[in-house]
Design a protein around this motif. Structure first.
Motif, PDB file in Angstrom:
ATOM      1  N   SER A  20       0.836  -1.203   0.000  1.00  0.00           N
ATOM      2  CA  SER A  20       0.000   0.000   0.000  1.00  0.00           C
ATOM      3  C   SER A  20       0.872   1.255   0.000  1.00  0.00           C
ATOM      4  O   SER A  20       2.104   1.188   0.043  1.00  0.00           O
ATOM      5  N   VAL A  21       0.221   2.424  -0.018  1.00  0.00           N
ATOM      6  CA  VAL A  21       0.913   3.709  -0.005  1.00  0.00           C
ATOM      7  C   VAL A  21       0.829   4.307   1.399  1.00  0.00           C
ATOM      8  O   VAL A  21      -0.257   4.395   1.978  1.00  0.00           O
ATOM      9  N   ALA A  22       1.985   4.702   1.934  1.00  0.00           N
ATOM     10  CA  ALA A  22       2.015   5.399   3.221  1.00  0.00           C
ATOM     11  C   ALA A  22       2.069   6.896   2.950  1.00  0.00           C
ATOM     12  O   ALA A  22       3.013   7.390   2.324  1.00  0.00           O
ATOM     13  N   ASN A  23       1.042   7.613   3.397  1.00  0.00           N
ATOM     14  CA  ASN A  23       0.967   9.060   3.191  1.00  0.00           C
ATOM     15  C   ASN A  23       1.369   9.785   4.475  1.00  0.00           C
ATOM     16  O   ASN A  23       0.836   9.502   5.549  1.00  0.00           O
ATOM     17  N   LEU A  24       2.316  10.721   4.356  1.00  0.00           N
ATOM     18  CA  LEU A  24       2.782  11.516   5.490  1.00  0.00           C
ATOM     19  C   LEU A  24       2.468  12.976   5.219  1.00  0.00           C
ATOM     20  O   LEU A  24       2.730  13.487   4.131  1.00  0.00           O
ATOM     21  N   ASN A  25       1.931  13.659   6.231  1.00  0.00           N
ATOM     22  CA  ASN A  25       1.540  15.058   6.063  1.00  0.00           C
ATOM     23  C   ASN A  25       1.972  15.869   7.277  1.00  0.00           C
ATOM     24  O   ASN A  25       1.751  15.450   8.424  1.00  0.00           O
ATOM     25  N   VAL A  26       2.589  17.037   7.017  1.00  0.00           N
ATOM     26  CA  VAL A  26       2.849  17.991   8.090  1.00  0.00           C
ATOM     27  C   VAL A  26       1.596  18.844   8.261  1.00  0.00           C
ATOM     28  O   VAL A  26       1.094  19.430   7.296  1.00  0.00           O
ATOM     29  N   ASN A  31      15.356   3.478   3.802  1.00  0.00           N
ATOM     30  CA  ASN A  31      15.483   3.132   2.379  1.00  0.00           C
ATOM     31  C   ASN A  31      15.709   4.380   1.513  1.00  0.00           C
ATOM     32  O   ASN A  31      15.176   4.491   0.407  1.00  0.00           O
ATOM     33  N   ASN A  32      16.485   5.355   2.088  1.00  0.00           N
ATOM     34  CA  ASN A  32      16.857   6.590   1.375  1.00  0.00           C
ATOM     35  C   ASN A  32      15.655   7.454   0.989  1.00  0.00           C
ATOM     36  O   ASN A  32      15.677   8.170  -0.009  1.00  0.00           O
ATOM     37  N   PHE A  33      14.608   7.410   1.803  1.00  0.00           N
ATOM     38  CA  PHE A  33      13.429   8.216   1.521  1.00  0.00           C
ATOM     39  C   PHE A  33      13.739   9.701   1.699  1.00  0.00           C
ATOM     40  O   PHE A  33      14.405  10.107   2.662  1.00  0.00           O
ATOM     41  N   ASN A  34      13.246  10.550   0.787  1.00  0.00           N
ATOM     42  CA  ASN A  34      13.366  11.992   0.946  1.00  0.00           C
ATOM     43  C   ASN A  34      12.271  12.693   0.145  1.00  0.00           C
ATOM     44  O   ASN A  34      11.763  12.158  -0.845  1.00  0.00           O
ATOM     45  N   SER A  35      11.914  13.892   0.595  1.00  0.00           N
ATOM     46  CA  SER A  35      10.904  14.700  -0.079  1.00  0.00           C
ATOM     47  C   SER A  35      11.023  16.123   0.435  1.00  0.00           C
ATOM     48  O   SER A  35      11.535  16.360   1.540  1.00  0.00           O
ATOM     49  N   SER A  36      10.553  17.100  -0.355  1.00  0.00           N
ATOM     50  CA  SER A  36      10.574  18.500   0.068  1.00  0.00           C
ATOM     51  C   SER A  36       9.181  19.114   0.038  1.00  0.00           C
ATOM     52  O   SER A  36       9.025  20.325  -0.077  1.00  0.00           O
ATOM     53  N   SER A  37       8.159  18.286   0.147  1.00  0.00           N
ATOM     54  CA  SER A  37       6.773  18.743   0.139  1.00  0.00           C
ATOM     55  C   SER A  37       6.152  18.602   1.525  1.00  0.00           C
ATOM     56  O   SER A  37       6.610  17.804   2.346  1.00  0.00           O
ATOM     57  N   ALA A  38       5.082  19.366   1.760  1.00  0.00           N
ATOM     58  CA  ALA A  38       4.356  19.237   3.025  1.00  0.00           C
ATOM     59  C   ALA A  38       3.729  17.860   3.141  1.00  0.00           C
ATOM     60  O   ALA A  38       3.622  17.295   4.236  1.00  0.00           O
ATOM     61  N   SER A  39       3.310  17.290   2.008  1.00  0.00           N
ATOM     62  CA  SER A  39       2.726  15.954   1.964  1.00  0.00           C
ATOM     63  C   SER A  39       3.642  15.050   1.153  1.00  0.00           C
ATOM     64  O   SER A  39       3.992  15.372   0.015  1.00  0.00           O
ATOM     65  N   ALA A  40       4.037  13.920   1.746  1.00  0.00           N
ATOM     66  CA  ALA A  40       4.950  12.990   1.077  1.00  0.00           C
ATOM     67  C   ALA A  40       4.330  11.603   1.087  1.00  0.00           C
ATOM     68  O   ALA A  40       3.453  11.294   1.901  1.00  0.00           O
ATOM     69  N   ASN A  63       4.334   1.515  -2.522  1.00  0.00           N
ATOM     70  CA  ASN A  63       4.603   0.075  -2.420  1.00  0.00           C
ATOM     71  C   ASN A  63       5.316  -0.256  -1.115  1.00  0.00           C
ATOM     72  O   ASN A  63       6.418  -0.817  -1.102  1.00  0.00           O
ATOM     73  N   PHE A  64       4.690   0.064   0.003  1.00  0.00           N
ATOM     74  CA  PHE A  64       5.293  -0.086   1.327  1.00  0.00           C
ATOM     75  C   PHE A  64       5.591  -1.549   1.634  1.00  0.00           C
ATOM     76  O   PHE A  64       4.720  -2.417   1.493  1.00  0.00           O
ATOM     77  N   THR A  65       6.849  -1.825   2.045  1.00  0.00           N
ATOM     78  CA  THR A  65       7.276  -3.174   2.417  1.00  0.00           C
ATOM     79  C   THR A  65       8.082  -3.104   3.700  1.00  0.00           C
ATOM     80  O   THR A  65       8.242  -2.028   4.298  1.00  0.00           O
ATOM     81  N   SER A  66       8.639  -4.239   4.115  1.00  0.00           N
ATOM     82  CA  SER A  66       9.418  -4.280   5.354  1.00  0.00           C
ATOM     83  C   SER A  66      10.641  -3.369   5.284  1.00  0.00           C
ATOM     84  O   SER A  66      11.122  -2.886   6.320  1.00  0.00           O
ATOM     85  N   ASN A 108       4.950   1.228  10.740  1.00  0.00           N
ATOM     86  CA  ASN A 108       5.201  -0.206  10.792  1.00  0.00           C
ATOM     87  C   ASN A 108       4.385  -0.933   9.716  1.00  0.00           C
ATOM     88  O   ASN A 108       3.462  -0.364   9.125  1.00  0.00           O
ATOM     89  N   LEU A 109       4.719  -2.180   9.518  1.00  0.00           N
ATOM     90  CA  LEU A 109       4.060  -3.003   8.501  1.00  0.00           C
ATOM     91  C   LEU A 109       2.992  -3.874   9.146  1.00  0.00           C
ATOM     92  O   LEU A 109       3.242  -4.540  10.156  1.00  0.00           O
ATOM     93  N   ASN A 110       1.798  -3.852   8.569  1.00  0.00           N
ATOM     94  CA  ASN A 110       0.746  -4.748   9.032  1.00  0.00           C
ATOM     95  C   ASN A 110       1.081  -6.195   8.666  1.00  0.00           C
ATOM     96  O   ASN A 110       1.696  -6.458   7.624  1.00  0.00           O
ATOM     97  N   PRO A 111       0.654  -7.157   9.489  1.00  0.00           N
ATOM     98  CA  PRO A 111       0.739  -8.555   9.059  1.00  0.00           C
ATOM     99  C   PRO A 111      -0.277  -8.821   7.955  1.00  0.00           C
ATOM    100  O   PRO A 111      -1.187  -8.012   7.714  1.00  0.00           O
TER     101      PRO A 111
END
Length: 335
Positions: A130-136, A156-165, A169-172, A201-204
């Motif tokens: 699934s997609v993990a959505n992060l928002n300030v 996993n080298n995640f980076n973004s410069s937006s208020a919403s990132a 394809n979220f995995t372990s 975290n990842l759901n089972p």
């Protein structure tokens, strides 16, 4: 005055006096809430030109600068608001009293602007793929004239410069703590909010299994079509309670009983837990039949009781394929 014929002149004196409400200071700003304010100062105490008036003060507050409310008991030339959590306007009134005449004039208003530390909103547990959505987010919203910059980092080298990132394809490999460095600027002020963080975290996998529709009392059953997931713990629930064992494992053994002359339906479900994330299964129902009143019957042969045991004599050399066991407690007898 005139009535059309006669004219009279009346002279009267009018006193014009001024009230100077004085000047207060000063505006304050805070990047965080709650904020411990400084006392306002009185740059000018105010005055009136009319002799005989007594003067006092009355402080007021407002959340929008237009609707004002008296602050009970605050009647001195200076005022300290103490600790506040929201942006607030303040002003001081100079109250002039002569007998029953009361006039109030207000000094300039001062503004204490308070920003709240932003937070990160996201789901703490994400399904695989699934997609993990992060928002300030800001509560309340950033005031007019303010803007923000963002810099995200994470597993996993995640980076973004937006208020919403978003993490696609979220995995372990994406499990862990995500950070946002935020800088809010406006009206000549700058507020850094480094290292805002949240953990995802990842759901089972959603557990699933099967049980027979009908069962016999005292018989052991294992869930079928059930594939335990590595690293996941399982907690089974049986309702009503039974003599089942291993309910906190991936290999339970279910044993059910019947009651009186009726069958009993049991509901079985399981919760899968991976770290701090849990997902339930859909319940399975198994009906345990009561076999206490089962009676045998062999076609063409009379029942005899020998030593307390139901016995059917069959002549040597003959055979029958019509031997049935009936249970009077349910309508469809098993063979």
């Amino acid at each position: 005055l005139t009535d059309g014929t006669n004219t009279s002149t009346i002279n009267d004196a009018v006193n014009i006096y001024t009230i100077d409400p004085g000047v207060i200071a000063g505006d304050q700003f805070s990047c965080t809430s709650p904020f411990s304010t400084n006392a306002f100062t009185s740059t000018s105490p105010g005055s009136t030109s009319l002799v005989g008036f007594t003067t006092t003060y009355q402080w007021q507050s407002s959340t929008n600068g237009s609707i004002w409310t008296d602050i009970t008991g605050e009647t001195n030339a200076t005022y300290s608001p103490g600790t506040i959590s929201t942006s607030t306007y303040y002003r001081r009134g100079l109250v002039c009293t002569l007998g029953s005449v009361i006039e109030t004039c207000y000094a300039n208003s001062v503004f204490i602007q308070v920003l709240n530390t932003p937070t990160i909103s996201t789901a703490s547990c994400i399904n695989s793929g699934s997609v993990a959505n992060l928002n300030v987010t800001y509560n309340p919203s950033l005031p007019a004239g303010f803007s923000a910059t963002y810099q995200w980092s994470g597993p996993n080298n995640f980076n973004s410069s937006s208020a919403s990132a978003s993490v696609l394809n979220f995995t372990s490999s994406n499990v862990g703590t995500y950070f946002a460095n935020v800088t809010v600027s406006g009206n000549g002020n700058s507020c850094p909010y480094p290292f805002l963080s949240t953990t995802i975290n990842l759901n089972p996998d959603i557990p699933s299994f099967s049980l027979p529709t009908n069962g016999c009392p005292g018989t052991n059953y294992n869930p079928t079509a059930f594939t335990p997931q590595t690293g996941v713990s399982y907690q089974w629930t049986v309702t009503p309670s039974s003599n089942s064992i291993g309910l906190s494992s991936a290999n339970p053994i279910f044993s059910f009983g019947s009651s009186g002359s009726s069958s009993v339906s049991y509901s079985v479900s399981v919760i899968a837990t991976l770290g701090s994330c849990s997902l339930p299964s859909s319940p399975n129902t198994i009906s345990i039949l009561n076999l206490n009143n089962a009676s045998p019957e062999v076609a063409g042969v009379n029942l005899q009781v020998i030593n307390g045991i139901n016995t059917y004599p069959i002549c040597s050399g003959t055979s029958t394929s019509n031997a049935l066991v009936y249970n009077n407690n349910f309508s469809n007898p098993p063979n």
